[in-house]
Design a protein around this motif. Structure first.
Motif, PDB file in Angstrom:
ATOM      1  N   ALA A  53       0.845  -1.203   0.000  1.00 54.87           N
ATOM      2  CA  ALA A  53       0.000   0.000   0.000  1.00 54.87           C
ATOM      3  C   ALA A  53       0.880   1.252   0.000  1.00 54.87           C
ATOM      4  CB  ALA A  53      -0.935  -0.007   1.217  1.00 54.87           C
ATOM      5  N   ARG A  54       1.912   1.258   0.841  1.00 56.80           N
ATOM      6  CA  ARG A  54       2.793   2.431   0.913  1.00 56.80           C
ATOM      7  C   ARG A  54       3.487   2.685  -0.426  1.00 56.80           C
ATOM      8  NH1 ARG A  54       4.593   0.587   5.924  1.00 56.80           N
ATOM      9  NH2 ARG A  54       6.622  -0.005   5.086  1.00 56.80           N
ATOM     10  N   ILE A  55       3.958   1.617  -1.050  1.00 55.79           N
ATOM     11  CA  ILE A  55       4.677   1.801  -2.320  1.00 55.79           C
ATOM     12  C   ILE A  55       3.701   2.211  -3.430  1.00 55.79           C
ATOM     13  CG2 ILE A  55       6.225   0.724  -4.000  1.00 55.79           C
ATOM     14  CD1 ILE A  55       7.258  -1.089  -1.789  1.00 55.79           C
ATOM     15  N   PHE A  56       2.527   1.580  -3.489  1.00 54.70           N
ATOM     16  CA  PHE A  56       1.526   1.969  -4.488  1.00 54.70           C
ATOM     17  C   PHE A  56       1.126   3.440  -4.303  1.00 54.70           C
ATOM     18  CE2 PHE A  56      -0.240  -2.673  -4.726  1.00 54.70           C
ATOM     19  CZ  PHE A  56       0.681  -2.989  -5.701  1.00 54.70           C
ATOM     20  N   ALA A  57       0.953   3.863  -3.050  1.00 52.65           N
ATOM     21  CA  ALA A  57       0.529   5.246  -2.797  1.00 52.65           C
ATOM     22  C   ALA A  57       1.619   6.229  -3.227  1.00 52.65           C
ATOM     23  CB  ALA A  57       0.187   5.432  -1.310  1.00 52.65           C
ATOM     24  N   ARG A  58       2.878   5.815  -3.020  1.00 57.81           N
ATOM     25  CA  ARG A  58       3.994   6.719  -3.304  1.00 57.81           C
ATOM     26  C   ARG A  58       4.310   6.768  -4.793  1.00 57.81           C
ATOM     27  NH1 ARG A  58       7.990   4.410  -0.046  1.00 57.81           N
ATOM     28  NH2 ARG A  58       9.014   3.464  -1.826  1.00 57.81           N
ATOM     29  N   LYS A  59       4.413   5.597  -5.423  1.00 58.97           N
ATOM     30  CA  LYS A  59       4.869   5.540  -6.821  1.00 58.97           C
ATOM     31  C   LYS A  59       3.743   5.388  -7.831  1.00 58.97           C
ATOM     32  CE  LYS A  59       8.531   3.254  -7.958  1.00 58.97           C
ATOM     33  NZ  LYS A  59       9.642   2.302  -8.187  1.00 58.97           N
ATOM     34  N   GLY A  60       2.553   5.022  -7.350  1.00 58.76           N
ATOM     35  CA  GLY A  60       1.479   4.655  -8.263  1.00 58.76           C
ATOM     36  C   GLY A  60       1.595   3.181  -8.617  1.00 58.76           C
ATOM     37  N   TYR A  61       0.449   2.539  -8.816  1.00 55.11           N
ATOM     38  CA  TYR A  61       0.426   1.102  -9.091  1.00 55.11           C
ATOM     39  C   TYR A  61       1.205   0.754 -10.345  1.00 55.11           C
ATOM     40  CZ  TYR A  61      -1.456  -3.347 -10.733  1.00 55.11           C
ATOM     41  OH  TYR A  61      -1.578  -4.615 -11.222  1.00 55.11           O
ATOM     42  N   ARG A  62       0.978   1.519 -11.425  1.00 59.24           N
ATOM     43  CA  ARG A  62       1.584   1.169 -12.710  1.00 59.24           C
ATOM     44  C   ARG A  62       3.110   1.255 -12.687  1.00 59.24           C
ATOM     45  NH1 ARG A  62      -2.602   0.838 -16.784  1.00 59.24           N
ATOM     46  NH2 ARG A  62      -0.917   0.384 -18.213  1.00 59.24           N
ATOM     47  N   SER A  63       3.625   2.168 -11.885  1.00 61.19           N
ATOM     48  CA  SER A  63       5.076   2.353 -11.844  1.00 61.19           C
ATOM     49  C   SER A  63       5.758   1.441 -10.827  1.00 61.19           C
ATOM     50  CB  SER A  63       5.412   3.814 -11.502  1.00 61.19           C
ATOM     51  OG  SER A  63       4.762   4.677 -12.392  1.00 61.19           O
ATOM     52  N   THR A  64       4.982   0.728 -10.054  1.00 58.85           N
ATOM     53  CA  THR A  64       5.559  -0.152  -9.036  1.00 58.85           C
ATOM     54  C   THR A  64       5.837  -1.527  -9.642  1.00 58.85           C
ATOM     55  OG1 THR A  64       4.351   0.990  -7.298  1.00 58.85           O
ATOM     56  CG2 THR A  64       5.137  -1.221  -6.782  1.00 58.85           C
ATOM     57  N   THR A  65       6.972  -2.107  -9.316  1.00 56.86           N
ATOM     58  CA  THR A  65       7.270  -3.475  -9.754  1.00 56.86           C
ATOM     59  C   THR A  65       7.215  -4.406  -8.542  1.00 56.86           C
ATOM     60  OG1 THR A  65       9.632  -3.229  -9.368  1.00 56.86           O
ATOM     61  CG2 THR A  65       8.823  -2.602 -11.547  1.00 56.86           C
ATOM     62  N   LEU A  66       7.027  -5.687  -8.830  1.00 59.13           N
ATOM     63  CA  LEU A  66       7.074  -6.656  -7.729  1.00 59.13           C
ATOM     64  C   LEU A  66       8.466  -6.665  -7.105  1.00 59.13           C
ATOM     65  CD1 LEU A  66       4.866  -9.666  -8.924  1.00 59.13           C
ATOM     66  CD2 LEU A  66       4.339  -7.935  -7.214  1.00 59.13           C
ATOM     67  N   GLN A  67       9.464  -6.304  -7.915  1.00 61.01           N
ATOM     68  CA  GLN A  67      10.825  -6.211  -7.371  1.00 61.01           C
ATOM     69  C   GLN A  67      10.901  -5.138  -6.269  1.00 61.01           C
ATOM     70  OE1 GLN A  67      13.595  -8.309  -8.462  1.00 61.01           O
ATOM     71  NE2 GLN A  67      14.108  -7.558  -6.435  1.00 61.01           N
ATOM     72  N   ASP A  68      10.270  -3.969  -6.529  1.00 60.82           N
ATOM     73  CA  ASP A  68      10.230  -2.909  -5.499  1.00 60.82           C
ATOM     74  C   ASP A  68       9.664  -3.453  -4.194  1.00 60.82           C
ATOM     75  OD1 ASP A  68      10.992  -1.012  -7.413  1.00 60.82           O
ATOM     76  OD2 ASP A  68       8.913  -0.449  -7.880  1.00 60.82           O
ATOM     77  N   ILE A  69       8.594  -4.213  -4.338  1.00 61.13           N
ATOM     78  CA  ILE A  69       7.894  -4.713  -3.146  1.00 61.13           C
ATOM     79  C   ILE A  69       8.733  -5.776  -2.447  1.00 61.13           C
ATOM     80  CG2 ILE A  69       5.844  -6.021  -2.424  1.00 61.13           C
ATOM     81  CD1 ILE A  69       4.381  -4.231  -4.629  1.00 61.13           C
ATOM     82  N   ALA A  70       9.318  -6.684  -3.243  1.00 61.49           N
ATOM     83  CA  ALA A  70      10.174  -7.720  -2.651  1.00 61.49           C
ATOM     84  C   ALA A  70      11.335  -7.077  -1.889  1.00 61.49           C
ATOM     85  CB  ALA A  70      10.690  -8.651  -3.744  1.00 61.49           C
ATOM     86  N   ASP A  71      11.943  -6.032  -2.485  1.00 61.65           N
ATOM     87  CA  ASP A  71      13.080  -5.356  -1.840  1.00 61.65           C
ATOM     88  C   ASP A  71      12.680  -4.823  -0.465  1.00 61.65           C
ATOM     89  OD1 ASP A  71      14.594  -5.876  -4.049  1.00 61.65           O
ATOM     90  OD2 ASP A  71      14.510  -3.850  -4.880  1.00 61.65           O
ATOM     91  N   GLU A  72      11.536  -4.136  -0.428  1.00 58.06           N
ATOM     92  CA  GLU A  72      11.150  -3.521   0.846  1.00 58.06           C
ATOM     93  C   GLU A  72      10.665  -4.572   1.853  1.00 58.06           C
ATOM     94  OE1 GLU A  72       8.975   0.640   2.120  1.00 58.06           O
ATOM     95  OE2 GLU A  72       9.957   0.355   0.179  1.00 58.06           O
ATOM     96  N   PHE A  73      10.091  -5.652   1.331  1.00 61.32           N
ATOM     97  CA  PHE A  73       9.587  -6.742   2.177  1.00 61.32           C
ATOM     98  C   PHE A  73      10.752  -7.627   2.665  1.00 61.32           C
ATOM     99  CE2 PHE A  73       6.769 -10.761   2.371  1.00 61.32           C
ATOM    100  CZ  PHE A  73       6.132 -10.370   3.538  1.00 61.32           C
ATOM    101  N   GLY A  74      11.921  -7.453   2.002  1.00 60.53           N
ATOM    102  CA  GLY A  74      13.104  -8.190   2.434  1.00 60.53           C
ATOM    103  C   GLY A  74      13.136  -9.642   1.990  1.00 60.53           C
TER     104      GLY A  74
END
Lengths: 218, 218
Positions: free
Chosen positions: A31-52
């Motif tokens: 949710a934080r990444i989608f809100a910040r970058k927008g859904y379309r610009s977010t990659t699963l890699q971004d999420i994996a990185d922050e999720f560790g």
């Protein structure tokens, strides 16, 4: 990735989700990444990185980015609806209950700007199938039922359309996410109280404009 | 294309635009395609095809897709603001004028669903620089000024915050684009009248709740 997106889905989340303490953490991070970058610009890699985790490990939780968006939005809707229902269950007279619900809903939205932003910005990114599984009608129905209940009170306009009134209330309240800033001039309490007064007073009969022959209402 | 997107821009549209009868046609076509496919999924090729020119010829009109979105949104904002100002100039007492403005704004939005959808769905796709050039404050100010004017009328609550009230009015009205369907149960007229009654009556003092010692208002 493309194949996964098109894979048939079951109607409910796999059982491991509720067992896994990290599921809600994943939703919050997404949710934080989608809100910040927008859904379309977010990659699963971004999420994996922050999720560790490695990107491949995300597939333990979700099949695709669109499923992750749906799960985030469903979680935000679910929490908002639970909050709205708790407010609606307050032991108050129906008019005061409407005030409390509007004030409480505005406070909830300003307290949950990240989730609200994702829900309202990215709603159009959801598939029709996913949208159909969100409790949108239930959300409106909580407020519409409160308006209909309040119409038993002689102070309330008998000709209000509960659904239309609910949509006006939710529209005004939801719009707050667009302009509210935590460092703004008005506190969430002030905004909530002002909205409750405007919208609930608008549902009441004006005594001076009451039906001739009817006693003036307090 | 990438270079063009980053090219410095002048603050105003090149003069050929107002001379060219096809400029508004291009904006209308782009708005329809953005509303149908979403901004991100639309290519300049889609727009050139429907406009009936080669893609290269579009650069006679716009430098990039993001500039085209900005021009569409600016045009929608401009027309909406002109409509709002025309409504606000009605020769009516301030309270009836507010009713007419809210009703007229709802009618305008339901009549202009394509433009409204692009404006409200794709607002987040605009750059900060583009957003800063839209008349957002002016839009709010038209309604806030009407509320402040109406406060000279003793029927109107003296403690209303005009800006907050304007944001509630615009939020409720703008939200209509999300749920309104031309084949729905309520006509735009009925929706506009219901919203005007709810929101303007909410700005009025309830006679039974008037300041003690004040005469009852009609």
């Amino acid at each position: 990735m493309v194949n996964r997106r098109r894979a048939p889905r079951t109607g409910t989340a796999p059982p491991f989700r509720s067992d896994d303490g990290r599921w809600q953490e994943l939703l919050d991070i997404a949710a934080r990444i989608f809100a910040r970058k927008g859904y379309r610009s977010t990659t699963l890699q971004d999420i994996a990185d922050e999720f560790g985790v490695l990107k491949g490990s995300l597939y333990h939780y979700i099949r695709s980015k669109d499923e992750l968006l749906f799960e985030v939005v469903r979680s935000v809707y679910g929490a908002g609806l639970a909050n709205l229902r708790a407010l609606a269950a307050a032991d108050l007279d129906p008019v005061d209950r409407l005030r409390a619900v509007i004030r409480g809903h505005v406070l909830y939205l300003t307290d949950n700007l990240v989730g609200t932003t994702v829900l309202l910005h990215e709603f159009d990114q959801l598939s029709d199938e996913h949208r159909a599984r969100l409790p949108i009608r239930e959300y409106q129905a909580v407020v519409a039922d409160l308006v209909a209940d309040a119409q038993a009170d002689p102070r309330v306009k008998p000709d209000l359309d509960p659904r239309l009134t609910a949509l006006a209330v939710l529209g005004a309240a939801n719009w707050v996410y667009r302009w509210y800033r935590p460092d703004g001039k008005r506190s969430p309490d002030e905004i909530g109280a002002a909205y409750a007064d405007l919208l609930v007073d608008g549902m009441l009969i004006r005594t001076g404009a009451a039906v001739p022959g009817e006693p003036a209402e307090r």
